[in-house]
Design a protein around this motif. Structure first.
Motif, mmCIF file in Angstrom:
data_model
loop_
_atom_site.group_PDB
_atom_site.id
_atom_site.type_symbol
_atom_site.label_atom_id
_atom_site.label_comp_id
_atom_site.label_asym_id
_atom_site.label_seq_id
_atom_site.Cartn_x
_atom_site.Cartn_y
_atom_site.Cartn_z
ATOM 1 N N SER A 423 29.317 -15.068 14.737
ATOM 2 C CA SER A 423 29.988 -13.800 14.709
ATOM 3 C C SER A 423 30.533 -12.832 14.081
ATOM 4 N N ALA A 424 29.748 -13.357 12.935
ATOM 5 C CA ALA A 424 30.516 -12.643 11.004
ATOM 6 C C ALA A 424 29.429 -11.746 10.922
ATOM 7 N N LEU A 425 28.292 -11.764 11.502
ATOM 8 C CA LEU A 425 27.046 -11.195 11.157
ATOM 9 C C LEU A 425 26.714 -9.961 11.652
ATOM 10 N N PRO A 426 26.051 -9.386 10.744
ATOM 11 C CA PRO A 426 25.979 -7.608 11.402
ATOM 12 C C PRO A 426 25.189 -7.084 12.219
ATOM 13 N N PHE A 427 24.588 -7.842 12.957
ATOM 14 C CA PHE A 427 23.764 -7.904 14.134
ATOM 15 C C PHE A 427 23.558 -6.132 14.490
ATOM 16 N N SER A 428 24.829 -5.723 14.820
ATOM 17 C CA SER A 428 24.863 -3.946 15.398
ATOM 18 C C SER A 428 24.065 -3.726 13.821
ATOM 19 N N GLU A 429 23.749 -3.726 13.197
ATOM 20 C CA GLU A 429 22.884 -2.925 11.944
ATOM 21 C C GLU A 429 21.590 -2.941 11.958
ATOM 22 N N ALA A 430 21.112 -4.458 12.729
ATOM 23 C CA ALA A 430 19.908 -4.357 12.505
ATOM 24 C C ALA A 430 19.190 -4.417 13.775
ATOM 25 N N LYS A 431 18.100 -3.877 13.479
ATOM 26 C CA LYS A 431 16.988 -3.092 14.247
ATOM 27 C C LYS A 431 16.182 -4.209 14.765
ATOM 28 N N GLN A 432 15.978 -5.176 14.590
ATOM 29 C CA GLN A 432 15.035 -6.639 15.118
ATOM 30 C C GLN A 432 15.288 -7.782 14.020
ATOM 31 N N PRO A 433 16.671 -8.277 14.809
ATOM 32 C CA PRO A 433 17.411 -9.074 14.559
ATOM 33 C C PRO A 433 17.027 -10.650 14.757
ATOM 34 N N VAL A 434 16.485 -11.871 14.461
ATOM 35 C CA VAL A 434 16.497 -13.449 15.118
ATOM 36 C C VAL A 434 16.848 -14.306 14.913
ATOM 37 N N ILE A 435 17.408 -14.868 15.492
ATOM 38 C CA ILE A 435 18.022 -16.864 15.381
ATOM 39 C C ILE A 435 16.813 -17.216 15.900
ATOM 40 N N ILE A 436 17.419 -18.251 14.830
ATOM 41 C CA ILE A 436 16.437 -19.225 14.902
ATOM 42 C C ILE A 436 17.456 -20.500 14.785
ATOM 43 N N TYR A 437 17.480 -20.714 16.261
ATOM 44 C CA TYR A 437 18.508 -22.671 16.478
ATOM 45 C C TYR A 437 17.290 -23.674 16.013
ATOM 46 N N GLY A 438 18.058 -24.763 15.566
ATOM 47 C CA GLY A 438 17.355 -25.992 15.005
ATOM 48 C C GLY A 438 17.840 -27.141 16.208
ATOM 49 N N THR A 439 17.535 -28.162 15.937
ATOM 50 C CA THR A 439 17.402 -29.085 16.546
ATOM 51 C C THR A 439 19.096 -29.714 16.249
ATOM 52 N N ASP A 440 19.001 -29.473 15.525
ATOM 53 C CA ASP A 440 21.214 -29.566 14.823
ATOM 54 C C ASP A 440 22.201 -28.614 15.434
ATOM 55 N N HIS A 441 21.622 -28.317 16.250
ATOM 56 C CA HIS A 441 22.419 -27.106 15.957
ATOM 57 C C HIS A 441 24.290 -26.548 17.418
#
Ligand code: FES
Length: 626
Positions: A423-441
């Protein structure tokens, strides 16, 4: 969209396309060494000369460096261009050792191809050749610098594309040297790509050295089974021995490259200890005896304990076809339990991926490469999915911001910041954001759901078919093996390419295990059934993004001709077939068991909702199952 004419063919290409690429797009090959689709142009080799007859520029030009422009008329066969290309090849060959007969690259050498195609045959220069001292670059890659044509592909890949720092260009003028400051193994986990990318034989696969020529290999399009990304490969085998693995281009998945684990980590296929003969109570038997014994013991077991006490265990290592057949066997036997994962630690990330991803949200490696903001959550990317780390590097090189949440991102591949939460990341400023979840998340909370809207997601899973197993587990009501055992009801197992993640109680019988690896379950099984490895069969894996991809049979099964017997020699007896060549893919073995139970032939492993996957071509990009 410039329109031009190349060799009398009208071509229209996107802005920024080079003349070389425009020609390739209509099937005209212009010789090239330094240009590579993944690395771009360097203008170093000068062998891509063409003549521009009309247009904004005229005369001889390097086609890789020249952007296609409106009104250009290009000739690749013009006499002046052909003569220049011929001279360039002749210059490049002046110092070349002319060692094709003993060079491991022979038959797969771009320099050899273009030299012959250009008509160069006689070396006119009779001066002394410039020579270099080769380096020891580790046990995996052989170095032969005298074959170098200074195209710079190796250094551009190693340093720019893959972020390696221990290898590069040394020397100057006519003594340019591509190597390390001192001898020693290459440190990059992508170093094996030097073998594929070098257009001559400077870097060759040391593990396959002098074992075969390119035309000797058994080859077919295949997939890497070492993580969940489904990178495309071409394994090369000879006489039933896997000799080497090369990267296969798939723009949506791995692009042009693979990691060193996928390239060099396949010794298990040739391992002498690999199961090659059916065993009953550890004694070698024929196939009929093994299957008859299994059915006899199975029927006694079911009579004694009831079907509820039997578990059928599939695996994310096994093909989709095998896992589907495992479910059919469960239905036929009325077995109480089917398992696809060893533990909930293994199944939860896969189920989360299967429940979260849609065709709009699933991020491929190509999506990651073109992202402008990437959040890596609970993941050691380089360990869990090296090619995804390489994809993140490409995004970072293009200016993407990289953030690490719940994990440490200390890698030389890219620079990222540590963030306290998504929630602290500026996703709204990005056009093509990606989240990569690892097996330990950690399980995402509701604020994660908010940032996830409009963001593409990638889940890093454990095995090559985790995603397919998660879909099947959902469909079939499967439970992890550890949970099934904890219930205390399971008294017997039939296991197919399964790995144990927890201790198996002594009281649980392994009635049968089928695998190509000598696993704990195979060693404990009353009936052990050897199966083919993935390169000895055709099948389907579903990768971490829900992309079903087909792998084809590369080589026939059987003991490799290079002696793996006790005295290092194949068995000294006359046989019409190779020892161990009568083994079958896991899915076919399950089908055989079903046929013996049902009395009817079972042929189609991809049935029901999976039927649409039957038509996948192994050479295509794959098909989404989302
Ligand atoms: Fe154009 Fe090398 S491919 S200069």
């Amino acid at each position: 969209m410039p329109k031009l004419i190349i060799d009398n063919i009208a071509v229209e290409v996107p802005d920024g396309t080079s003349v070389l690429e425009a020609a390739l797009s209509v099937g005209i090959t212009i010789p090239h060494f330094c240009w590579h689709p993944a690395l771009g142009k360097a203008g170093a080799c000068r062998v891509c000369a063409v003549k521009i007859l009309e247009g904004p520029v005229k005369g001889i030009q390097m086609s890789c460096m020249l952007p296609a422009q409106d009104g250009m008329v290009v000739s690749t066969g013009d006499g002046e261009a052909v003569a220049l290309r011929k001279s360039v090849i002749e210059w490049l060959m002046i110092n070349h050792p002319h060692d094709c007969p003993v060079c491991d690259e022979g038959g797969e050498c771009q320099l050899q191809d273009f030299t012959i195609a250009g008509g160069h045959g006689i070396r006119r220069y009779d001066g002394k050749k410039r020579t270099h001292v080769n380096q020891y670059l580790g046990e995996l890659i052989e170095h032969e610098m005298n074959r170098c044509i200074q195209c710079y592909r190796c250094a551009r890949f190693y340093q720019e594309y893959a972020g390696g720092t221990d290898f590069g260009v040394l020397g100057r003028a006519d003594m340019v040297y591509f190597g390390r400051q001192c001898d020693g193994p290459l440190e990059s986990p992508f170093s094996g790509n030097l073998v594929d990318i070098c257009p001559t034989g400077v870097f060759t696969d040391r593990t396959a050295r002098f074992r075969a020529r390119y035309w000797d290999y058994d080859m077919a399009p295949s997939l890497c089974p070492h993580c969940s990304l489904g990178c495309n490969t071409i394994p090369a085998a000879r006489y039933r021995e896997l000799l080497k693995v090369m990267a296969r281009r798939n723009d949506a998945v791995n692009g042009w490259f693979i990691c060193d684990r996928g390239r060099f980590g396949n010794a298990a296929v040739n391992a002498p200890r690999r199961p090659r003969q059916p065993l009953v109570d550890r004694q070698p038997v024929g196939w009929d005896q093994a299957l008859d014994t299994l059915l006899g013991r199975l029927s006694e077991f079911l009579e004694l304990h009831g079907p509820g006490s039997l578990a059928i265990v599939g695996s994310p290592r096994m093909s989709l076809e095998g896992n589907i057949m495992a479910a059919r066997l469960r239905d036929l036997l009325g077995a109480g339990t089917i398992c696809y994962f060893g533990s909930s630690k293994q199944s939860e990330p896969a189920l989360e991926a299967a429940n979260s991803l849609t065709p709009d949200t699933a991020a491929s490696q190509a999506d990651v490469r073109s992202a402008d903001l990437i959040a890596i959550v609970g993941c050691d990317l380089l360990e869990q999915a090296p090619m995804m780390a390489l994809a993140v590097r490409q995004a970072w090189r293009n200016g993407a911001r990289i953030y690490a949440v719940d994990c440490d991102q200390t890698t030389s591949l890219y620079a990222g910041e540590v963030a306290p939460a998504l929630s602290a990341l500026p996703f709204s400023e990005a056009k093509q954001p990606v989240i990569i979840y690892g097996t330990d998340h950690k399980q995402p909370d509701s604020s994660d759901d908010a940032v996830r809207s409009g963001t593409k997601l990638a889940f890093i899973l454990n095995g090559p078919n985790d995603f397919g197993c998660a879909l099947l587990a959902r469909e079939q009501g499967a439970v992890p093996l550890a949970d099934a055992l904890a219930g205390g009801k399971i008294k017997g197992l039939l296991s197919f390419e399964a790995d144990l993640t927890t201790e198996l109680p002594d009281a649980v019988r392994v009635l049968a295990a089928c695998d190509w690896q000598p696993t704990q379950l195979m060693q404990r099984a009353e009936v052990a059934l050897p199966a083919t490895a993935w390169i000895e069969m055709e099948g389907t894996f579903v990768n971490n993004e829900g992309r079903a991809q087909r792998f084809r049979q590369v080589m026939p099964p059987g003991l490799p001709i290079r002696g793996l017997g006790p005295d290092g020699h194949p068995p000294r007896e006359f046989r019409k077939t190779a020892p161990g060549s009568d083994i079958l893919p896991g899915w076919r073995l399950i089908a055989d068991i079903i046929e013996r139970l049902e009395g009817e032939r079972v042929d189609v492993p991809l049935s029901g909702r999976w039927q649409k996957l039957q038509g996948i071509n192994a050479e295509d990009a794959g098909e989404s199952v989302l």
